[in-house]
Design a protein around this motif. Structure first.
Motif, PDB file in Angstrom:
ATOM      1  N   ASP A 256       0.830  -1.203   0.000  1.00  0.00           N
ATOM      2  CA  ASP A 256       0.000   0.000   0.000  1.00  0.00           C
ATOM      3  C   ASP A 256       0.869   1.259   0.000  1.00  0.00           C
ATOM      4  O   ASP A 256       0.406   2.352   0.287  1.00  0.00           O
ATOM      5  CB  ASP A 256      -0.978   0.011   1.180  1.00  0.00           C
ATOM      6  CG  ASP A 256      -0.310   0.218   2.540  1.00  0.00           C
ATOM      7  OD1 ASP A 256       0.950   0.209   2.607  1.00  0.00           O
ATOM      8  OD2 ASP A 256      -1.039   0.403   3.541  1.00  0.00           O
ATOM      9  N   TYR A 257       2.150   1.089  -0.359  1.00  0.00           N
ATOM     10  CA  TYR A 257       3.107   2.188  -0.350  1.00  0.00           C
ATOM     11  C   TYR A 257       3.959   2.176  -1.619  1.00  0.00           C
ATOM     12  O   TYR A 257       3.971   1.199  -2.375  1.00  0.00           O
ATOM     13  CB  TYR A 257       4.024   2.088   0.870  1.00  0.00           C
ATOM     14  CG  TYR A 257       4.665   0.730   1.062  1.00  0.00           C
ATOM     15  CD1 TYR A 257       5.844   0.375   0.402  1.00  0.00           C
ATOM     16  CD2 TYR A 257       4.085  -0.207   1.918  1.00  0.00           C
ATOM     17  CE1 TYR A 257       6.429  -0.863   0.578  1.00  0.00           C
ATOM     18  CE2 TYR A 257       4.664  -1.460   2.099  1.00  0.00           C
ATOM     19  CZ  TYR A 257       5.826  -1.779   1.437  1.00  0.00           C
ATOM     20  OH  TYR A 257       6.402  -3.014   1.606  1.00  0.00           O
ATOM     21  N   TYR A 258       4.662   3.276  -1.856  1.00  0.00           N
ATOM     22  CA  TYR A 258       5.651   3.330  -2.929  1.00  0.00           C
ATOM     23  C   TYR A 258       6.930   2.662  -2.456  1.00  0.00           C
ATOM     24  O   TYR A 258       7.316   2.759  -1.285  1.00  0.00           O
ATOM     25  CB  TYR A 258       5.987   4.775  -3.289  1.00  0.00           C
ATOM     26  CG  TYR A 258       5.053   5.426  -4.268  1.00  0.00           C
ATOM     27  CD1 TYR A 258       5.156   5.182  -5.632  1.00  0.00           C
ATOM     28  CD2 TYR A 258       4.074   6.305  -3.828  1.00  0.00           C
ATOM     29  CE1 TYR A 258       4.312   5.784  -6.533  1.00  0.00           C
ATOM     30  CE2 TYR A 258       3.218   6.923  -4.716  1.00  0.00           C
ATOM     31  CZ  TYR A 258       3.337   6.660  -6.075  1.00  0.00           C
ATOM     32  OH  TYR A 258       2.491   7.259  -6.962  1.00  0.00           O
ATOM     33  N   LEU A 259       7.621   2.003  -3.383  1.00  0.00           N
ATOM     34  CA  LEU A 259       8.934   1.434  -3.113  1.00  0.00           C
ATOM     35  C   LEU A 259       9.907   1.973  -4.148  1.00  0.00           C
ATOM     36  O   LEU A 259       9.723   1.764  -5.356  1.00  0.00           O
ATOM     37  CB  LEU A 259       8.883  -0.093  -3.191  1.00  0.00           C
ATOM     38  CG  LEU A 259      10.199  -0.837  -2.938  1.00  0.00           C
ATOM     39  CD1 LEU A 259      10.675  -0.592  -1.513  1.00  0.00           C
ATOM     40  CD2 LEU A 259      10.024  -2.332  -3.195  1.00  0.00           C
ATOM     41  N   PHE A 260      10.921   2.705  -3.690  1.00  0.00           N
ATOM     42  CA  PHE A 260      11.938   3.268  -4.572  1.00  0.00           C
ATOM     43  C   PHE A 260      13.254   2.532  -4.335  1.00  0.00           C
ATOM     44  O   PHE A 260      13.649   2.302  -3.196  1.00  0.00           O
ATOM     45  CB  PHE A 260      12.115   4.765  -4.293  1.00  0.00           C
ATOM     46  CG  PHE A 260      10.893   5.569  -4.605  1.00  0.00           C
ATOM     47  CD1 PHE A 260      10.618   5.983  -5.902  1.00  0.00           C
ATOM     48  CD2 PHE A 260       9.999   5.906  -3.593  1.00  0.00           C
ATOM     49  CE1 PHE A 260       9.486   6.714  -6.191  1.00  0.00           C
ATOM     50  CE2 PHE A 260       8.848   6.635  -3.874  1.00  0.00           C
ATOM     51  CZ  PHE A 260       8.590   7.041  -5.178  1.00  0.00           C
ATOM     52  N   LEU A 261      13.925   2.177  -5.438  1.00  0.00           N
ATOM     53  CA  LEU A 261      15.131   1.369  -5.357  1.00  0.00           C
ATOM     54  C   LEU A 261      16.282   2.017  -6.113  1.00  0.00           C
ATOM     55  O   LEU A 261      16.111   2.481  -7.241  1.00  0.00           O
ATOM     56  CB  LEU A 261      14.865  -0.017  -5.956  1.00  0.00           C
ATOM     57  CG  LEU A 261      13.757  -0.841  -5.294  1.00  0.00           C
ATOM     58  CD1 LEU A 261      13.316  -1.965  -6.214  1.00  0.00           C
ATOM     59  CD2 LEU A 261      14.233  -1.395  -3.969  1.00  0.00           C
ATOM     60  N   PHE A 262      17.437   2.032  -5.478  1.00  0.00           N
ATOM     61  CA  PHE A 262      18.689   2.435  -6.112  1.00  0.00           C
ATOM     62  C   PHE A 262      19.604   1.237  -5.937  1.00  0.00           C
ATOM     63  O   PHE A 262      20.016   0.914  -4.821  1.00  0.00           O
ATOM     64  CB  PHE A 262      19.243   3.685  -5.441  1.00  0.00           C
ATOM     65  CG  PHE A 262      20.626   4.069  -5.894  1.00  0.00           C
ATOM     66  CD1 PHE A 262      20.995   4.017  -7.232  1.00  0.00           C
ATOM     67  CD2 PHE A 262      21.569   4.515  -4.965  1.00  0.00           C
ATOM     68  CE1 PHE A 262      22.274   4.382  -7.640  1.00  0.00           C
ATOM     69  CE2 PHE A 262      22.837   4.890  -5.366  1.00  0.00           C
ATOM     70  CZ  PHE A 262      23.194   4.826  -6.707  1.00  0.00           C
ATOM     71  N   MET A 263      19.891   0.521  -7.028  1.00  0.00           N
ATOM     72  CA  MET A 263      20.547  -0.766  -6.887  1.00  0.00           C
ATOM     73  C   MET A 263      21.608  -1.008  -7.949  1.00  0.00           C
ATOM     74  O   MET A 263      21.551  -0.448  -9.044  1.00  0.00           O
ATOM     75  CB  MET A 263      19.497  -1.886  -6.945  1.00  0.00           C
ATOM     76  CG  MET A 263      18.675  -1.913  -8.227  1.00  0.00           C
ATOM     77  SD  MET A 263      17.173  -2.942  -8.099  1.00  0.00           S
ATOM     78  CE  MET A 263      17.873  -4.528  -7.712  1.00  0.00           C
ATOM     79  N   ASN A 264      22.571  -1.828  -7.587  1.00  0.00           N
ATOM     80  CA  ASN A 264      23.586  -2.304  -8.515  1.00  0.00           C
ATOM     81  C   ASN A 264      23.528  -3.822  -8.456  1.00  0.00           C
ATOM     82  O   ASN A 264      23.740  -4.413  -7.399  1.00  0.00           O
ATOM     83  CB  ASN A 264      24.971  -1.798  -8.123  1.00  0.00           C
ATOM     84  CG  ASN A 264      25.983  -1.969  -9.249  1.00  0.00           C
ATOM     85  OD1 ASN A 264      25.903  -2.922 -10.022  1.00  0.00           O
ATOM     86  ND2 ASN A 264      26.932  -1.058  -9.340  1.00  0.00           N
ATOM     87  N   THR A 265      23.241  -4.460  -9.583  1.00  0.00           N
ATOM     88  CA  THR A 265      23.025  -5.896  -9.569  1.00  0.00           C
ATOM     89  C   THR A 265      23.588  -6.559 -10.819  1.00  0.00           C
ATOM     90  O   THR A 265      23.604  -5.968 -11.901  1.00  0.00           O
ATOM     91  CB  THR A 265      21.517  -6.204  -9.466  1.00  0.00           C
ATOM     92  OG1 THR A 265      21.292  -7.608  -9.543  1.00  0.00           O
ATOM     93  CG2 THR A 265      20.736  -5.532 -10.589  1.00  0.00           C
ATOM     94  N   GLU A 266      24.053  -7.790 -10.628  1.00  0.00           N
ATOM     95  CA  GLU A 266      24.466  -8.584 -11.788  1.00  0.00           C
ATOM     96  C   GLU A 266      23.232  -8.910 -12.629  1.00  0.00           C
ATOM     97  O   GLU A 266      23.254  -8.806 -13.844  1.00  0.00           O
ATOM     98  CB  GLU A 266      25.144  -9.871 -11.325  1.00  0.00           C
ATOM     99  CG  GLU A 266      25.641 -10.738 -12.469  1.00  0.00           C
ATOM    100  CD  GLU A 266      26.373 -11.961 -11.953  1.00  0.00           C
ATOM    101  OE1 GLU A 266      25.896 -13.090 -12.243  1.00  0.00           O
ATOM    102  OE2 GLU A 266      27.400 -11.807 -11.254  1.00  0.00           O
ATOM    103  N   LYS A 267      22.158  -9.274 -11.949  1.00  0.00           N
ATOM    104  CA  LYS A 267      20.885  -9.476 -12.636  1.00  0.00           C
ATOM    105  C   LYS A 267      19.774  -9.635 -11.598  1.00  0.00           C
ATOM    106  O   LYS A 267      19.866 -10.478 -10.707  1.00  0.00           O
ATOM    107  CB  LYS A 267      20.915 -10.719 -13.529  1.00  0.00           C
ATOM    108  CG  LYS A 267      19.597 -10.976 -14.254  1.00  0.00           C
ATOM    109  CD  LYS A 267      19.667 -12.243 -15.107  1.00  0.00           C
ATOM    110  CE  LYS A 267      18.337 -12.499 -15.799  1.00  0.00           C
ATOM    111  NZ  LYS A 267      18.371 -13.743 -16.619  1.00  0.00           N
TER     112      LYS A 267
END
Length: 291
Positions: A48-59
Motif C-alpha cells: 500500500d506504499y511506494y517502493l523506490f530502489l537504487f541498486m547495482n546488480t548482476e541481474k
C-alpha cells in the motif's frame, strides 16, 4: 495445480512496518535465488506504499503485473502502490530502498509516477545522479537512527522526498519531448488515467469518463489516442482485465465472482471480454500461470 487457497491478494502495509510512514534501508547479498527457492518476503504481493530502489546488480528480475522487468548494473526503479510484484531472480545485489506512504510523497513526484499508462522501466543512473543519491541516502539513514522528535520527523520527510525527487527527475526526462509536442493532450490523458485507476470497477463507458472530466467524448478520445496510441475504451478494458488477471492468479475466486467484483453482472459477457483482450479464456489463463 498446487495452489494455496486464498480469497485476497497478500497486502504489505506501511503502517505495520513503521509508524513514521517511511522506511529506509541498505541491502547487499552475494547469493542468488530463482524459482521456488526465493525467500518468503519476495513472493507475490501488493504494497500500500511506494517502493523506490537504487541498486547495482548482476541481474535482478521483477515481475510486475505479469510483465518481467530486468535490472542490470546500477539503476533506478520504483514500484507503485497496489502493483502485484515479486522478484523471481535476484543475483549479486547491493543498494538501498525507500518505502513510503503515498500521502507523504511530494505531489509533483507522485503525479509523475502515476502518469504512466504502461509498466515502468528501470533507468540507468549516471555518476552525478548516483553521487547525489548516495549522499542523500546517508543523511536519511543517519536521521532515521535517532529518536524521532517532531522536528526530526520533518527532516526525515524532507530527506525522503529529496531522494524521491532525484529519481523523479530522471523519469521526467523521458516525458520532456512528449510534453513539448503534446502538452494539452497529455494533460487530459493524465486526468483520464487518474480517474480510471479510481473508478474502473464502476465506470465502464468512455462517455462516463468524458462526462466526469467535463470533456466531449471525441475530445477525450482524441487526446488519449494522440498521447498513447490507443482510445479510451482500450485502456478501460486493459485496466479491468489486469485486475482480473491478478485475481485469477492470486486468489481462488471463480470467474463469476471475479466478474461481479469488477462490476459485471453478466459473467459470460465478462468472459468473452477477457478472452478478447487477453487472447485466452479466464480459466485458460489460470491454468497457464499455475502449470
Amino acid at each position: 495445480m498446487n495452489k494455496t487457497k486464498q480469497q485476497v491478494i497478500p497486502l504489505h502495509r506501511i503502517d505495520v512496518q513503521t509508524p513514521l510512514g517511511v522506511e529506509f534501508g541498505y541491502y547487499e547479498t552475494d547469493s542468488e535465488y530463482a524459482g521456488n527457492t526465493k525467500p518468503e518476503k519476495y513472493t507475490a504481493h501488493r504494497d500500500d506504499y511506494y517502493l523506490f530502489l537504487f541498486m547495482n546488480t548482476e541481474k535482478t528480475v521483477f515481475n510486475i503485473d505479469f510483465e518481467e522487468i530486468q535490472v542490470q548494473g546500477e539503476q533506478l526503479f520504483y514500484v507503485r502502490p497496489n502493483q502485484i510484484h515479486f522478484t523471481p531472480v535476484m543475483r549479486k545485489v547491493k543498494g538501498c530502498f525507500l518505502a513510503i506512504n503515498p500521502m507523504l510523497v511530494d505531489n509533483n513526484s507522485r503525479n509523475l509516477f502515476e502518469k504512466q499508462f504502461t509498466t515502468q522501466k528501470p533507468i540507468a543512473s549516471s555518476v552525478s545522479v548516483s553521487a547525489n543519491l548516495i549522499q542523500t541516502a546517508r543523511l536519511l539513514h543517519t536521521a532515521m537512527q535517532e529518536t524521532p522528535t517532531t522536528f526530526l520527523r520533518g527532516v526525515i520527510l524532507n530527506l525522503a522526498n529529496a531522494f524521491i525527487g532525484i529519481i523523479a527527475e530522471q523519469y521526467s526526462g523521458q516525458l520532456n519531448e512528449l510534453h513539448q509536442t503534446k502538452s494539452r493532450s497529455l494533460s487530459i490523458a493524465h486526468q483520464f488515467k487518474a480517474l480510471l485507476s479510481d473508478k474502473f470497477k464502476t465506470m465502464k463507458s468512455p462517455s462516463q469518463y468524458a462526462d466526469e472530466l467535463n470533456y466531449s467524448l471525441s475530445h477525450l478520445n482524441d487526446s488519449v489516442k494522440i498521447t498513447t496510441g490507443f482510445p479510451v475504451s482500450y485502456w478501460i478494458h486493459q485496466q479491468v482485465i489486469l485486475e482480473a488477471k491478478r485475481l485469477l492468479y492470486y486468489t481462488d475466486m471463480n470467474v463469476r465472482e471475479i466478474a461481479f467484483s469488477l462490476g459485471y453482472e453478466d459473467y459470460t459477457y465478462f468472459s468473452r471480454l477477457f478472452s478478447k483482450v487477453a487472447g485466452m479464456s479466464p480459466n485458460a489463463f489460470r491454468r497457464k500461470f499455475h502449470e
